[in-house]
Design a protein around this motif. Structure first.
Motif, PDB file in Angstrom:
ATOM      1  N   ILE A  20       0.782  -1.153  -0.110  1.00 36.26           N
ATOM      2  CA  ILE A  20      -0.060  -0.110   0.080  1.00 36.26           C
ATOM      3  C   ILE A  20       0.888   1.235   0.009  1.00 36.26           C
ATOM      4  N   VAL A  21       0.700   2.279  -1.088  1.00 41.47           N
ATOM      5  CA  VAL A  21       1.551   3.216  -1.058  1.00 41.47           C
ATOM      6  C   VAL A  21       0.650   4.408  -1.263  1.00 41.47           C
ATOM      7  N   SER A  22       0.849   5.546  -0.450  1.00 44.75           N
ATOM      8  CA  SER A  22       0.021   6.857  -0.440  1.00 44.75           C
ATOM      9  C   SER A  22       0.053   7.586  -1.842  1.00 44.75           C
ATOM     10  N   ALA A  23      -0.831   8.098  -2.195  1.00 44.38           N
ATOM     11  CA  ALA A  23      -0.850   8.880  -3.505  1.00 44.38           C
ATOM     12  C   ALA A  23       0.052  10.057  -3.545  1.00 44.38           C
ATOM     13  N   ASP A  24       0.173  10.532  -2.234  1.00 44.78           N
ATOM     14  CA  ASP A  24       0.996  11.495  -2.014  1.00 44.78           C
ATOM     15  C   ASP A  24       2.331  11.162  -1.324  1.00 44.78           C
ATOM     16  N   PHE A  25       3.110  10.253  -2.101  1.00 46.59           N
ATOM     17  CA  PHE A  25       4.316   9.694  -1.844  1.00 46.59           C
ATOM     18  C   PHE A  25       5.424  10.754  -1.976  1.00 46.59           C
ATOM     19  N   PRO A  26       6.373  10.720  -0.961  1.00 42.64           N
ATOM     20  CA  PRO A  26       7.410  11.943  -1.406  1.00 42.64           C
ATOM     21  C   PRO A  26       8.470  11.510  -2.073  1.00 42.64           C
ATOM     22  N   LEU A  27       8.893  12.305  -3.196  1.00 41.15           N
ATOM     23  CA  LEU A  27      10.056  12.308  -4.077  1.00 41.15           C
ATOM     24  C   LEU A  27      10.911  13.388  -4.021  1.00 41.15           C
ATOM     25  N   PRO A  28      11.719  13.273  -3.023  1.00 41.93           N
ATOM     26  CA  PRO A  28      12.694  14.455  -2.581  1.00 41.93           C
ATOM     27  C   PRO A  28      13.690  14.844  -3.445  1.00 41.93           C
ATOM     28  N   GLU A  29      14.187  15.992  -3.686  1.00 40.43           N
ATOM     29  CA  GLU A  29      15.532  16.272  -4.366  1.00 40.43           C
ATOM     30  C   GLU A  29      16.309  16.621  -3.099  1.00 40.43           C
ATOM     31  N   PRO A  30      17.436  16.321  -3.525  1.00 37.57           N
ATOM     32  CA  PRO A  30      18.755  16.650  -2.570  1.00 37.57           C
ATOM     33  C   PRO A  30      18.996  18.132  -2.250  1.00 37.57           C
ATOM     34  N   GLU A  31      19.579  18.248  -1.100  1.00 38.27           N
ATOM     35  CA  GLU A  31      19.946  19.462  -0.706  1.00 38.27           C
ATOM     36  C   GLU A  31      21.389  19.902  -1.232  1.00 38.27           C
ATOM     37  N   GLN A  32      21.704  20.913  -1.713  1.00 34.50           N
ATOM     38  CA  GLN A  32      22.747  21.483  -2.164  1.00 34.50           C
ATOM     39  C   GLN A  32      23.626  22.306  -0.994  1.00 34.50           C
ATOM     40  N   HIS A  33      25.019  21.683  -0.639  1.00 29.86           N
ATOM     41  CA  HIS A  33      25.534  22.398   0.443  1.00 29.86           C
ATOM     42  C   HIS A  33      26.444  23.586  -0.165  1.00 29.86           C
ATOM     43  N   ASN A  34      25.901  24.679  -0.381  1.00 30.54           N
ATOM     44  CA  ASN A  34      26.538  25.923  -0.551  1.00 30.54           C
ATOM     45  C   ASN A  34      26.800  26.639   0.348  1.00 30.54           C
ATOM     46  N   GLU A  35      28.238  27.472   0.168  1.00 28.00           N
ATOM     47  CA  GLU A  35      28.682  28.070   1.247  1.00 28.00           C
ATOM     48  C   GLU A  35      28.702  29.695   0.902  1.00 28.00           C
ATOM     49  N   THR A  36      28.444  30.516   1.722  1.00 27.35           N
ATOM     50  CA  THR A  36      28.893  32.224   1.621  1.00 27.35           C
ATOM     51  C   THR A  36      30.208  32.588   2.242  1.00 27.35           C
ATOM     52  N   TYR A  37      30.957  33.090   1.729  1.00 22.93           N
ATOM     53  CA  TYR A  37      32.036  33.611   2.308  1.00 22.93           C
ATOM     54  C   TYR A  37      32.196  35.002   2.250  1.00 22.93           C
ATOM     55  N   GLU A  38      32.483  35.932   3.338  1.00 21.70           N
ATOM     56  CA  GLU A  38      32.655  37.241   3.247  1.00 21.70           C
ATOM     57  C   GLU A  38      34.037  37.702   2.906  1.00 21.70           C
ATOM     58  N   GLY A  39      33.916  38.538   1.909  1.00 21.97           N
ATOM     59  CA  GLY A  39      35.199  39.085   1.258  1.00 21.97           C
ATOM     60  C   GLY A  39      35.554  40.406   1.723  1.00 21.97           C
ATOM     61  N   LEU A  40      36.401  41.286   1.413  1.00 25.48           N
ATOM     62  CA  LEU A  40      36.585  42.554   1.804  1.00 25.48           C
ATOM     63  C   LEU A  40      35.602  43.447   1.479  1.00 25.48           C
ATOM     64  N   SER A  41      35.196  43.345   0.220  1.00 26.22           N
ATOM     65  CA  SER A  41      34.245  44.386  -0.370  1.00 26.22           C
ATOM     66  C   SER A  41      33.028  43.701  -0.742  1.00 26.22           C
ATOM     67  N   LYS A  42      32.891  42.555  -1.014  1.00 22.00           N
ATOM     68  CA  LYS A  42      31.484  41.492  -1.576  1.00 22.00           C
ATOM     69  C   LYS A  42      31.479  40.326  -0.713  1.00 22.00           C
ATOM     70  N   ASP A  43      30.483  39.659  -0.764  1.00 23.37           N
ATOM     71  CA  ASP A  43      30.372  38.191  -0.457  1.00 23.37           C
ATOM     72  C   ASP A  43      30.518  37.438  -1.374  1.00 23.37           C
ATOM     73  N   TYR A  44      30.811  36.179  -1.200  1.00 24.94           N
ATOM     74  CA  TYR A  44      31.305  35.310  -2.443  1.00 24.94           C
ATOM     75  C   TYR A  44      30.581  34.009  -2.045  1.00 24.94           C
ATOM     76  N   ARG A  45      29.992  33.322  -3.005  1.00 22.56           N
ATOM     77  CA  ARG A  45      29.304  32.048  -2.894  1.00 22.56           C
ATOM     78  C   ARG A  45      29.998  30.799  -3.660  1.00 22.56           C
ATOM     79  N   ARG A  46      30.359  29.964  -2.839  1.00 21.08           N
ATOM     80  CA  ARG A  46      30.764  28.694  -3.394  1.00 21.08           C
ATOM     81  C   ARG A  46      29.969  27.576  -3.465  1.00 21.08           C
ATOM     82  N   ILE A  47      29.530  27.081  -4.716  1.00 22.03           N
ATOM     83  CA  ILE A  47      28.542  26.118  -4.908  1.00 22.03           C
ATOM     84  C   ILE A  47      29.202  24.899  -4.347  1.00 22.03           C
ATOM     85  N   GLY A  48      28.275  24.110  -3.542  1.00 21.61           N
ATOM     86  CA  GLY A  48      28.679  22.953  -2.865  1.00 21.61           C
ATOM     87  C   GLY A  48      28.348  21.513  -3.614  1.00 21.61           C
TER      88      GLY A  48
END
Length: 139
Positions: A20-48
């Motif tokens: 027996i399987v529910s009609a609203d069975f979960p089909l998740p997408e993975p979380e992406q482990h991104n990180e933000t770094y503070e620079g001297l004049s801007k923030d930077y994002r690293r795609i994880g």
């Protein structure tokens, strides 16, 4: 939309279709482990890297056959419980395949079973909640 969930182990040594399987069975997408770094004049994002998908659902393992169950599903719910216990004890990953009502594969991934909680209904059917996490084979 009705889903069919197939759980197998060890390259199809054992294959079980959930009854027996529910009609609203979960089909998740993975979380992406991104990180933000503070620079001297801007923030930077690293795609994880992509994280592991995790699913949790509740249903029943019936102890007799219901007319709406897939024909290949077992009518003895305890066989499902023993299947999960046996392969978890052996520390073997499972493979979960989710098919939609048209037979299209919507999810096909190796998993580990993190928890399997069961309780017995008055009818004798086994109510369960299961939590699984994607498993990645190390190469």
């Amino acid at each position: 939309m009705a889903y069919k969930v197939i759980i197998s182990v060890n390259n199809n040594e054992e294959i079980f279709t959930l009854p027996i399987v529910s009609a609203d069975f979960p089909l998740p997408e993975p979380e992406q482990h991104n990180e933000t770094y503070e620079g001297l004049s801007k923030d930077y994002r690293r795609i994880g890297t992509m994280g592991l998908r995790q699913l949790s659902w509740s249903s029943i393992f019936p102890v007799h056959k219901y007319s709406f169950m897939p024909p290949e599903a077992l009518s003895d719910g305890w066989e499902y419980v023993k299947f999960f216990q046996r392969w978890r004890d052996r520390k073997v990953p499972f493979r979960m395949i989710v098919l939609d009502s048209s037979g299209v594969v919507r999810l096909n991934m190796p998993i580990t079973v993190d928890s399997l909680d069961i309780s017995i209904r008055r009818s004798g059917d086994i109510e369960y909640t299961i939590t699984v996490t994607e498993y990645r084979f190390v190469r």
